[in-house]
Design a protein around this motif. Structure first.
Motif, PDB file in Angstrom:
ATOM      1  N   ASP A   1       0.827  -1.211   0.000  1.00  0.00           N
ATOM      2  CA  ASP A   1       0.000   0.000   0.000  1.00  0.00           C
ATOM      3  C   ASP A   1       0.864   1.266   0.000  1.00  0.00           C
ATOM      4  OD1 ASP A   1      -2.323  -1.484  -0.025  1.00  0.00           O
ATOM      5  OD2 ASP A   1      -2.625  -1.356   2.162  1.00  0.00           O
ATOM      6  N   GLN A   2       1.925   1.259   0.796  1.00  0.00           N
ATOM      7  CA  GLN A   2       2.825   2.413   0.837  1.00  0.00           C
ATOM      8  C   GLN A   2       3.489   2.633  -0.514  1.00  0.00           C
ATOM      9  OE1 GLN A   2       5.511   1.527   4.037  1.00  0.00           O
ATOM     10  NE2 GLN A   2       4.085   2.201   5.630  1.00  0.00           N
ATOM     11  N   LEU A   3       3.906   1.548  -1.154  1.00  0.00           N
ATOM     12  CA  LEU A   3       4.545   1.670  -2.464  1.00  0.00           C
ATOM     13  C   LEU A   3       3.564   2.184  -3.519  1.00  0.00           C
ATOM     14  CD1 LEU A   3       6.766  -1.537  -2.521  1.00  0.00           C
ATOM     15  CD2 LEU A   3       7.536   0.829  -2.348  1.00  0.00           C
ATOM     16  N   LYS A   4       2.326   1.717  -3.452  1.00  0.00           N
ATOM     17  CA  LYS A   4       1.316   2.205  -4.394  1.00  0.00           C
ATOM     18  C   LYS A   4       1.069   3.698  -4.195  1.00  0.00           C
ATOM     19  CE  LYS A   4      -1.282  -2.043  -5.191  1.00  0.00           C
ATOM     20  NZ  LYS A   4      -2.566  -2.739  -4.977  1.00  0.00           N
ATOM     21  N   ASN A   5       0.973   4.122  -2.943  1.00  0.00           N
ATOM     22  CA  ASN A   5       0.764   5.544  -2.658  1.00  0.00           C
ATOM     23  C   ASN A   5       1.936   6.378  -3.157  1.00  0.00           C
ATOM     24  OD1 ASN A   5      -1.701   5.046  -1.443  1.00  0.00           O
ATOM     25  ND2 ASN A   5      -0.858   4.960   0.627  1.00  0.00           N
ATOM     26  N   LYS A   6       3.143   5.905  -2.928  1.00  0.00           N
ATOM     27  CA  LYS A   6       4.329   6.631  -3.388  1.00  0.00           C
ATOM     28  C   LYS A   6       4.358   6.706  -4.911  1.00  0.00           C
ATOM     29  CE  LYS A   6       8.180   8.717  -2.592  1.00  0.00           C
ATOM     30  NZ  LYS A   6       8.206  10.052  -2.013  1.00  0.00           N
ATOM     31  N   ALA A   7       3.988   5.610  -5.570  1.00  0.00           N
ATOM     32  CA  ALA A   7       3.955   5.607  -7.035  1.00  0.00           C
ATOM     33  C   ALA A   7       2.921   6.604  -7.548  1.00  0.00           C
ATOM     34  CB  ALA A   7       3.655   4.204  -7.555  1.00  0.00           C
ATOM     35  N   ASP A   8       1.771   6.662  -6.895  1.00  0.00           N
ATOM     36  CA  ASP A   8       0.738   7.631  -7.293  1.00  0.00           C
ATOM     37  C   ASP A   8       1.234   9.065  -7.100  1.00  0.00           C
ATOM     38  OD1 ASP A   8      -1.018   5.651  -8.023  1.00  0.00           O
ATOM     39  OD2 ASP A   8      -2.119   5.672  -6.106  1.00  0.00           O
ATOM     40  N   GLU A   9       1.929   9.318  -5.994  1.00  0.00           N
ATOM     41  CA  GLU A   9       2.479  10.655  -5.751  1.00  0.00           C
ATOM     42  C   GLU A   9       3.486  11.037  -6.839  1.00  0.00           C
ATOM     43  OE1 GLU A   9       4.186  10.903  -1.864  1.00  0.00           O
ATOM     44  OE2 GLU A   9       2.326  10.300  -0.879  1.00  0.00           O
ATOM     45  N   LEU A  10       4.371  10.104  -7.162  1.00  0.00           N
ATOM     46  CA  LEU A  10       5.376  10.378  -8.192  1.00  0.00           C
ATOM     47  C   LEU A  10       4.725  10.605  -9.556  1.00  0.00           C
ATOM     48  CD1 LEU A  10       8.164   7.855  -7.166  1.00  0.00           C
ATOM     49  CD2 LEU A  10       8.186  10.347  -6.895  1.00  0.00           C
ATOM     50  N   LYS A  11       3.682   9.841  -9.841  1.00  0.00           N
ATOM     51  CA  LYS A  11       2.969  10.001 -11.108  1.00  0.00           C
ATOM     52  C   LYS A  11       2.325  11.381 -11.179  1.00  0.00           C
ATOM     53  CE  LYS A  11      -0.745   7.875 -13.789  1.00  0.00           C
ATOM     54  NZ  LYS A  11      -1.770   6.814 -13.796  1.00  0.00           N
ATOM     55  N   THR A  12       1.711  11.800 -10.081  1.00  0.00           N
ATOM     56  CA  THR A  12       1.074  13.114 -10.035  1.00  0.00           C
ATOM     57  C   THR A  12       2.117  14.227 -10.196  1.00  0.00           C
ATOM     58  OG1 THR A  12      -0.621  12.241  -8.558  1.00  0.00           O
ATOM     59  CG2 THR A  12      -0.384  14.638  -8.639  1.00  0.00           C
ATOM     60  N   GLU A  13       3.246  14.084  -9.522  1.00  0.00           N
ATOM     61  CA  GLU A  13       4.309  15.085  -9.635  1.00  0.00           C
ATOM     62  C   GLU A  13       4.837  15.146 -11.072  1.00  0.00           C
ATOM     63  OE1 GLU A  13       7.412  14.382  -6.814  1.00  0.00           O
ATOM     64  OE2 GLU A  13       6.058  14.539  -5.100  1.00  0.00           O
ATOM     65  N   ALA A  14       4.977  14.002 -11.706  1.00  0.00           N
ATOM     66  CA  ALA A  14       5.479  13.967 -13.087  1.00  0.00           C
ATOM     67  C   ALA A  14       4.483  14.649 -14.032  1.00  0.00           C
ATOM     68  CB  ALA A  14       5.733  12.536 -13.516  1.00  0.00           C
ATOM     69  N   GLN A  15       3.191  14.409 -13.820  1.00  0.00           N
ATOM     70  CA  GLN A  15       2.182  15.037 -14.674  1.00  0.00           C
ATOM     71  C   GLN A  15       2.141  16.543 -14.470  1.00  0.00           C
ATOM     72  OE1 GLN A  15      -1.381  12.936 -13.576  1.00  0.00           O
ATOM     73  NE2 GLN A  15      -1.073  11.303 -15.091  1.00  0.00           N
ATOM     74  N   GLN A  16       2.314  16.980 -13.226  1.00  0.00           N
ATOM     75  CA  GLN A  16       2.303  18.411 -12.953  1.00  0.00           C
ATOM     76  C   GLN A  16       3.525  19.107 -13.535  1.00  0.00           C
ATOM     77  OE1 GLN A  16       1.904  18.706  -8.710  1.00  0.00           O
ATOM     78  NE2 GLN A  16      -0.316  18.392  -8.747  1.00  0.00           N
ATOM     79  N   SER A  17       4.663  18.449 -13.476  1.00  0.00           N
ATOM     80  CA  SER A  17       5.873  19.077 -14.014  1.00  0.00           C
ATOM     81  C   SER A  17       5.858  19.087 -15.555  1.00  0.00           C
ATOM     82  CB  SER A  17       7.120  18.370 -13.508  1.00  0.00           C
ATOM     83  OG  SER A  17       7.160  17.038 -13.976  1.00  0.00           O
ATOM     84  N   ALA A  18       5.107  18.148 -16.149  1.00  0.00           N
ATOM     85  CA  ALA A  18       5.011  18.100 -17.608  1.00  0.00           C
ATOM     86  C   ALA A  18       4.108  19.207 -18.138  1.00  0.00           C
ATOM     87  CB  ALA A  18       4.499  16.739 -18.061  1.00  0.00           C
TER      88      ALA A  18
END
Length: 78
Positions: free
Chosen positions: A60-77
Motif C-alpha cells: 500500500d505504501q509503495l502504491k501511494n508513493k507511485a501515485d504521488e510520483l505520477k502526479t508530480e510527473a504530470q504536474q511538471s510536464a
C-alpha cells in the motif's frame, strides 16, 4: 548410500522413536506434548498473519508513493 538416504533414514528413525516414546508416556505427558504442538502452531499462524499484514502495508505504501510520483510527473510536464 548417499547422504540424502542416510539423512532420511535417520529422520525416519527419530520419528519412530518419538512416536514410540509418545505412545508409552502417561496421558498427562501426552497432553503436554499436544499442548506444546498446538501452541507452536498458533504462534506460527500468528507470525504468518503478522508477516502478511506487514507485506500488505508495504504494498500500500509503495502504491501511494507511485501515485504521488505520477502526479508530480504530470504536474511538471504541464
Amino acid at each position: 548410500m548417499g547422504n540424502k538416504t542416510n539423512g532420511l533414514l535417520a529422520l525416519l528413525g527419530l520419528g519412530a522413536l518419538a512416536w514410540w516414546k509418545y505412545k508409552k508416556s502417561s496421558p498427562e505427558d501426552q497432553q503436554k506434548v499436544k499442548d506444546t504442538i498446538n501452541n507452536a502452531k498458533d504462534n506460527l499462524t500468528k507470525f504468518g498473519n503478522d508477516l502478511k499484514d506487514k507485506a500488505n502495508q508495504t504494498v500500500d505504501q509503495l502504491k501511494n508513493k507511485a501515485d504521488e510520483l505520477k502526479t508530480e510527473a504530470q504536474q511538471s510536464a504541464e
